[in-house]
Design an enzyme around this catalytic site. Structure first.
Site, PDB file in Angstrom:
ATOM      1  N   VAL A   1    -146.210 -12.111  33.378  1.00  0.00           N
ATOM      2  CA  VAL A   1    -146.586 -13.510  33.566  1.00  0.00           C
ATOM      3  C   VAL A   1    -147.893 -13.550  34.339  1.00  0.00           C
ATOM      4  O   VAL A   1    -148.047 -12.884  35.377  1.00  0.00           O
ATOM      5  CB  VAL A   1    -145.499 -14.286  34.335  1.00  0.00           C
ATOM      6  CG1 VAL A   1    -145.894 -15.759  34.465  1.00  0.00           C
ATOM      7  CG2 VAL A   1    -144.151 -14.158  33.642  1.00  0.00           C
TER       8      VAL A   1
ATOM      9  N   LEU B   1    -148.625 -12.668  37.968  1.00  0.00           N
ATOM     10  CA  LEU B   1    -147.696 -13.297  38.896  1.00  0.00           C
ATOM     11  C   LEU B   1    -146.398 -12.512  39.021  1.00  0.00           C
ATOM     12  O   LEU B   1    -145.727 -12.547  40.056  1.00  0.00           O
ATOM     13  CB  LEU B   1    -147.370 -14.725  38.428  1.00  0.00           C
ATOM     14  CG  LEU B   1    -148.518 -15.727  38.446  1.00  0.00           C
ATOM     15  CD1 LEU B   1    -148.089 -17.022  37.770  1.00  0.00           C
ATOM     16  CD2 LEU B   1    -148.983 -15.983  39.872  1.00  0.00           C
ATOM     17  N   GLY B   2    -146.034 -11.820  37.959  1.00  0.00           N
ATOM     18  CA  GLY B   2    -144.792 -11.052  37.957  1.00  0.00           C
ATOM     19  C   GLY B   2    -144.533 -10.479  36.588  1.00  0.00           C
ATOM     20  O   GLY B   2    -145.292 -10.694  35.636  1.00  0.00           O
ATOM     21  N   GLU B   3    -143.440  -9.746  36.482  1.00  0.00           N
ATOM     22  CA  GLU B   3    -143.078  -9.125  35.210  1.00  0.00           C
ATOM     23  C   GLU B   3    -141.571  -9.131  35.062  1.00  0.00           C
ATOM     24  O   GLU B   3    -140.838  -8.781  35.981  1.00  0.00           O
ATOM     25  CB  GLU B   3    -143.609  -7.696  35.134  1.00  0.00           C
ATOM     26  CG  GLU B   3    -143.360  -7.014  33.797  1.00  0.00           C
ATOM     27  CD  GLU B   3    -144.058  -5.666  33.686  1.00  0.00           C
ATOM     28  OE1 GLU B   3    -143.989  -5.055  32.605  1.00  0.00           O
ATOM     29  OE2 GLU B   3    -144.672  -5.239  34.687  1.00  0.00           O
ATOM     30  N   GLY B   4    -141.107  -9.586  33.895  1.00  0.00           N
ATOM     31  CA  GLY B   4    -139.679  -9.638  33.623  1.00  0.00           C
ATOM     32  C   GLY B   4    -139.326  -8.840  32.387  1.00  0.00           C
ATOM     33  O   GLY B   4    -140.134  -8.051  31.869  1.00  0.00           O
ATOM     34  N   GLY B   5    -138.105  -9.061  31.893  1.00  0.00           N
ATOM     35  CA  GLY B   5    -137.624  -8.310  30.741  1.00  0.00           C
ATOM     36  C   GLY B   5    -138.361  -8.630  29.457  1.00  0.00           C
ATOM     37  O   GLY B   5    -138.335  -7.853  28.510  1.00  0.00           O
ATOM     38  N   PHE B   6    -139.050  -9.780  29.404  1.00  0.00           N
ATOM     39  CA  PHE B   6    -139.721 -10.174  28.169  1.00  0.00           C
ATOM     40  C   PHE B   6    -141.234 -10.008  28.241  1.00  0.00           C
ATOM     41  O   PHE B   6    -141.932 -10.299  27.284  1.00  0.00           O
ATOM     42  CB  PHE B   6    -139.373 -11.627  27.823  1.00  0.00           C
ATOM     43  CG  PHE B   6    -137.975 -11.790  27.291  1.00  0.00           C
ATOM     44  CD1 PHE B   6    -137.716 -11.749  25.941  1.00  0.00           C
ATOM     45  CD2 PHE B   6    -136.907 -11.973  28.158  1.00  0.00           C
ATOM     46  CE1 PHE B   6    -136.438 -11.893  25.450  1.00  0.00           C
ATOM     47  CE2 PHE B   6    -135.623 -12.125  27.682  1.00  0.00           C
ATOM     48  CZ  PHE B   6    -135.383 -12.086  26.325  1.00  0.00           C
ATOM     49  N   GLY B   7    -141.765  -9.570  29.371  1.00  0.00           N
ATOM     50  CA  GLY B   7    -143.194  -9.353  29.473  1.00  0.00           C
ATOM     51  C   GLY B   7    -143.770  -9.844  30.785  1.00  0.00           C
ATOM     52  O   GLY B   7    -143.067 -10.354  31.656  1.00  0.00           O
TER      53      GLY B   7
ATOM     54  N   ASP C   1    -128.947 -15.384  32.863  1.00  0.00           N
ATOM     55  CA  ASP C   1    -129.612 -14.494  33.822  1.00  0.00           C
ATOM     56  C   ASP C   1    -130.067 -15.246  35.065  1.00  0.00           C
ATOM     57  O   ASP C   1    -131.214 -15.109  35.496  1.00  0.00           O
ATOM     58  CB  ASP C   1    -130.797 -13.798  33.152  1.00  0.00           C
ATOM     59  CG  ASP C   1    -131.255 -12.563  33.921  1.00  0.00           C
ATOM     60  OD1 ASP C   1    -130.456 -12.032  34.715  1.00  0.00           O
ATOM     61  OD2 ASP C   1    -132.412 -12.132  33.738  1.00  0.00           O
TER      62      ASP C   1
END
Length: 399
Positions: free
Chosen positions: A80, A72-78, A193
């Site tokens: 999704v 679904l997406g990717e952020g600073g923690f990994g 954030d």
């Protein structure tokens, strides 16, 4: 036209109770939520952990072995992933955390227990977790309409642009989520954030803030110098936070002001395709904040001028207050929620601002100003006489 002095002075804010009480709001408010009478205590361990413990095998099966097509997406923690729990058939979002940036076997479930106690209609619900060996995963409710960023700037924006009232409902809901974190939790939680990609939308386009408290899962943050452990995204972070890493709830107010400005303008916070003077959204908007007659020109072209001009001017005024460089000059989130609650209601008439709910009039003090430009200049000069860096009120026009 009327001159609105938006919020009280820093002194009066200090005297306020900072309680964010929602009981005074209009029953027509679209988000039906009554906060608890007492702050929710997040200290200590919770014996009744609401978050469910999953095995890694269960979550791998739910996401088809974490295939790329499920991302679904990717952020600073990994990353999704979208998944479906085989035991219940529930669709979920599974966040696979970076193995090098998470707590140990004992601390991780305890911190997840704390986060699971955050319950509000405008926060993404944490369903469960996995602590299997060195693997750390979090399971959230799935938000089918994606992020606010998708609807403002992605493919969804061109297909069916968000209407004005919908945008104000989203702004008000996001503000209520922040108010809950700042006021109704003990100790207060600072989001750090806030950005349009972290505001997720459900089937009815109700907003929910995601990734609350993930910094608490990283054991390295407590060992870093304050400035090094500053989180946030360029363009959204408050000036004082970017400079020193010193974090207070009022830094979240600045970030909210940026998101509100995105909702108003439909512009990216940073856009290198535009002329240099327009690439930074806040820098572009700051001069216009002193030109009230130009406020309607800031509107997203996709709105096609389908909005009440008075409401547009008030929304820009609220954004301007949130984006004050001086932290002490910004309003509290409870004040922002109060102001936005009126703008988030659909109105078929062109009622005079004096018909605003009394709770809003207590924050927005209406003063009569004449229509000629000279009186407008007098209003600006009056601000200068009092030293605008030490005040939280500023003069904005409502036509």
């Amino acid at each position: 036209m009327n001159c609105i002095s938006c919020f009280s002075s820093p002194k009066s804010k200090k005297d306020s109770s900072f309680r964010g009480d929602c009981s005074h709001r209009s029953p027509a408010h679209p988000i039906k939520y009554k906060p608890p009478a007492k702050k929710e205590n997040l200290e200590g361990e919770n014996e009744n952990v609401e978050a469910e413990a999953f095995t890694f095998r269960e979550l791998a099966a739910s996401t088809k072995n974490f295939r790329q097509e499920s991302v679904l997406g990717e952020g600073g923690f990994g990353k999704v992933y979208k998944g479906t729990l085989q035991s219940t058939g529930q669709v979920v979002a599974v966040k696979q955390l970076d193995r090098n940036a998470v707590l140990g076997n004992k601390e991780f479930p305890a911190e997840v227990a704390r986060l699971s106690r955050l319950q509000h209609p405008n926060l993404v619900n944490l369903i469960g977790y996995c602590a299997d060996g060195d693997r750390r995963l979090l399971v959230y409710e799935f938000m089918p309409q994606g992020s606010l960023e998708d609807h403002l700037l992605g493919k969804n924006a061109q297909g069916k642009p968000l209407e004005w009232v919908t945008r104000m409902k989203i702004a008000c809901g996001a503000a209520q989520g922040l108010e809950y974190l700042h006021v109704k939790t003990n100790p207060p939680i600072i989001y750090r954030d806030l950005k349009s990609s972290n505001v997720l939308l459900d089937e009815q386009l109700n907003p929910k803030l995601s990734d609350i408290g993930l910094d608490k899962l990283d054991p390295r943050t407590d060992k870093m110098p304050m400035q090094s452990r500053a989180m946030g995204t360029y363009g959204y972070s408050a000036p004082e936070y970017s400079r020193s890493g010193r974090l207070t709830p009022i830094a979240d107010v600045y970030s909210f002001g940026v998101v509100l400005l995105e909702l108003i303008t439909g512009r990216r916070v940073m856009d290198t395709t535009k002329p240099v003077e327009e690439q930074n959204l806040v820098a572009w908007a700051q001069p216009i904040f002193r030109q009230p007659r130009s406020f309607p020109e800031m509107a997203d072209p996709l709105l096609k001028k389908q909005f009440p001009e008075r409401d547009m001017n008030q929304a820009v005024g609220i954004a301007a207050m949130c984006l004050q460089d001086e932290a002490a000059a910004r309003p509290l989130m409870s004040d922002v929620v109060t102001a936005l609650s009126f703008l988030s209601m659909a109105k078929n008439d062109h009622s005079d601002p004096s018909n605003l709910p009394p709770s809003i009039l207590s924050k927005l003090q209406l003063q009569e100003c004449s229509d000629d430009e000279s009186d407008h200049d007098d209003c600006d000069n009056d601000d200068d006489d009092h030293g605008n860096s030490s005040r939280s009120s500023s003069c904005f026009m409502v036509y």
